[in-house]
Design an enzyme around this catalytic site. Structure first.
Site, PDB file in Angstrom:
ATOM      1  N   LYS A   1      -4.646   0.867  -7.788  1.00 60.03           N
ATOM      2  CA  LYS A   1      -4.003   2.124  -7.399  1.00 60.03           C
ATOM      3  C   LYS A   1      -4.622   3.286  -8.181  1.00 60.03           C
ATOM      4  CE  LYS A   1       0.218   2.735  -6.065  1.00 60.03           C
ATOM      5  NZ  LYS A   1       0.082   2.855  -4.602  1.00 60.03           N
TER       6      LYS A   1
ATOM      7  N   GLU B   1      -6.149  -2.055   5.936  1.00 57.74           N
ATOM      8  CA  GLU B   1      -4.944  -1.485   5.338  1.00 57.74           C
ATOM      9  C   GLU B   1      -4.620  -0.154   6.004  1.00 57.74           C
ATOM     10  OE1 GLU B   1      -3.576  -0.246   0.806  1.00 57.74           O
ATOM     11  OE2 GLU B   1      -5.012  -1.877   1.106  1.00 57.74           O
TER      12      GLU B   1
ATOM     13  N   ARG C   1      -0.160  -4.946 -12.545  1.00 57.73           N
ATOM     14  CA  ARG C   1      -1.142  -4.278 -11.683  1.00 57.73           C
ATOM     15  C   ARG C   1      -1.720  -3.042 -12.356  1.00 57.73           C
ATOM     16  NH1 ARG C   1       0.594  -2.691  -5.627  1.00 57.73           N
ATOM     17  NH2 ARG C   1       1.808  -1.131  -6.759  1.00 57.73           N
TER      18      ARG C   1
END
Length: 387
Positions: free
Chosen positions: A234, A270, A132
């Site tokens: 992120k 989210e 990720r």
């Protein structure tokens, strides 16, 4: 105190090992100079395996607690990361024109280590965090460590801070890998230099309520992410814009904020710090990863556990009306684990959900924690043992 002869023997053994090995020997340096590694290993602050830091392990919160070591690795733009090393935990130096400070060029990850009753340290799916980070780094025009480099850096940092891993059942060691544009640049562009670092902190429960069910507020004024943006990685730039809505909600007694999609404002997406699931009968649904939702490692793990337990799992668009009609709602994330939602408040109306024992979220949580802590056999091959 570790004797100098023992240190030297361990150092030689370690230097013979490859950095991509699944197990790390007893050393605390990653330097090309044997003498500096030996000196670092034999410093008085290296503790025996049976030592713990002097902490109140029964009252850990979720906050930064300075530990002993952090890992640092650098590279120039257009090059690959090569070799890093452990350093004393402390401040890092950045120029005022660093890319991360002026243009927010950085991504980060989060994972945890748990201690078994026999003292072994268990790391959960670190390669998924490495993958990720590589994806996020590409989106942010940065070089990134290889998967092996990432995992090896995490292992080294954990071993160097082993005394900070909480006793079994008292919490976990949170691991924060961070990749940033540390080189200075005035005009908008990619930084000329990048720093990858890993630091750790012992933690307890993320929410101040502990394991009490969450009370969410459905946010309609502010967006978390938009199509074509960075909501699916992120990036550090994702989080500060949500502080206003989060602070507002917490001041009103809510645990966190649930965001809707930025286009229609009618589909759930989210929570500010985690993914969300709804349960209706035997069906479990969660918003599909479509570029605006972070593909959480815990999210993916819970989906796989739920399927293994015989639940029907769907990743799809979920209108807010379905959330209101759900039997159960729960959130997932590295920091929060699996947190049940007791209620959500939408347009002034509070909707309550089933919580407590005999719930789906509790069943899935128990399995996940059992695997992470070694109490349940890891049939998924998710656990990496550090020794």
């Amino acid at each position: 105190m570790i004797s100098r002869s023992v240190c030297f023997r361990n150092l030689l053994q370690s230097l013979r090992a490859t950095s991509s090995s699944s197990k790390i020997g007893c050393y605390y340096g990653f330097s090309s100079q044997a003498s500096s590694s030996l000196q670092q290993m034999c410093e008085p602050s290296i503790y025996r395996d049976d030592d713990y830091a002097d902490l109140d392990w029964d009252n850990l919160g979720f906050g930064i607690m300075p530990t002993d070591y952090m890992y640092l690795m650098k590279c120039s733009n257009g090059e690959d990361f090569e070799q890093g090393q452990l350093n004393r935990y402390g401040n890092i130096e950045l120029g005022p024109a660093a890319g991360v400070l002026n243009y927010g060029q950085a991504v980060y990850e989060g994972t945890k280590v748990h201690r078994k009753e026999d003292g072994r340290l268990l790391l959960f799916r670190p390669e998924q965090n490495a993958i990720r980070m590589k994806f996020g780094a590409e989106r942010m025009s940065m070089p990134s460590p290889s998967i092996d480099q990432f995992v090896d850096a995490v292992k080294q940092t954990v071993l160097a801070n082993k005394r900070w891993v909480p006793p079994p059942g008292k919490g976990s060691l949170y691991i924060r890998p961070l990749l940033m544009g540390s080189g200075q640049i005035l005009g908008l562009g990619a930084a000329p230099e990048y720093t990858f670092l890993v630091y750790v902190s012992p933690v307890g429960n993320y929410f101040k309520e502990g394991f009490a069910p969450l009370n969410l507020y459905v946010e309609k004024e502010f967006d978390r992410a938009s199509r074509g943006g960075t909501g699916g990685i992120k990036s550090i730039t994702n989080y500060a814009p949500g502080l206003k809505a989060l602070t507002k909600a917490k001041n009103r007694g809510f645990s966190d904020v649930l965001y809707l999609d930025s286009v229609n404002r009618k589909n759930i997406e989210e929570v500010s710090s985690c993914n969300i699931f709804i349960v209706k009968g035997n069906a479990i649904s969660t918003p599909a990863v479509n570029g605006t939702i972070l593909p959480g490692v815990t999210r993916r793990s819970i989906i796989e556990i739920a399927l293994d337990h015989g639940y029907q799992v769907e990743e799809r668009v979920i209108p807010i009306d379905e959330l209101i009609d759900a039997d159960e709602v729960f959130c997932t994330g590295t920091a929060v684990g699996v947190a049940s939602v007791g209620s959500t408040t939408y347009e002034g109306k509070r909707i309550k959900f089933k919580t407590g024992a005999q719930t789906v979220s509790q069943e899935l949580y128990s399995t996940l924690v059992g695997i992470k802590t070694g109490l349940i056999e890891d049939k998924m091959d998710w656990i990496v043992e550090i020794e």
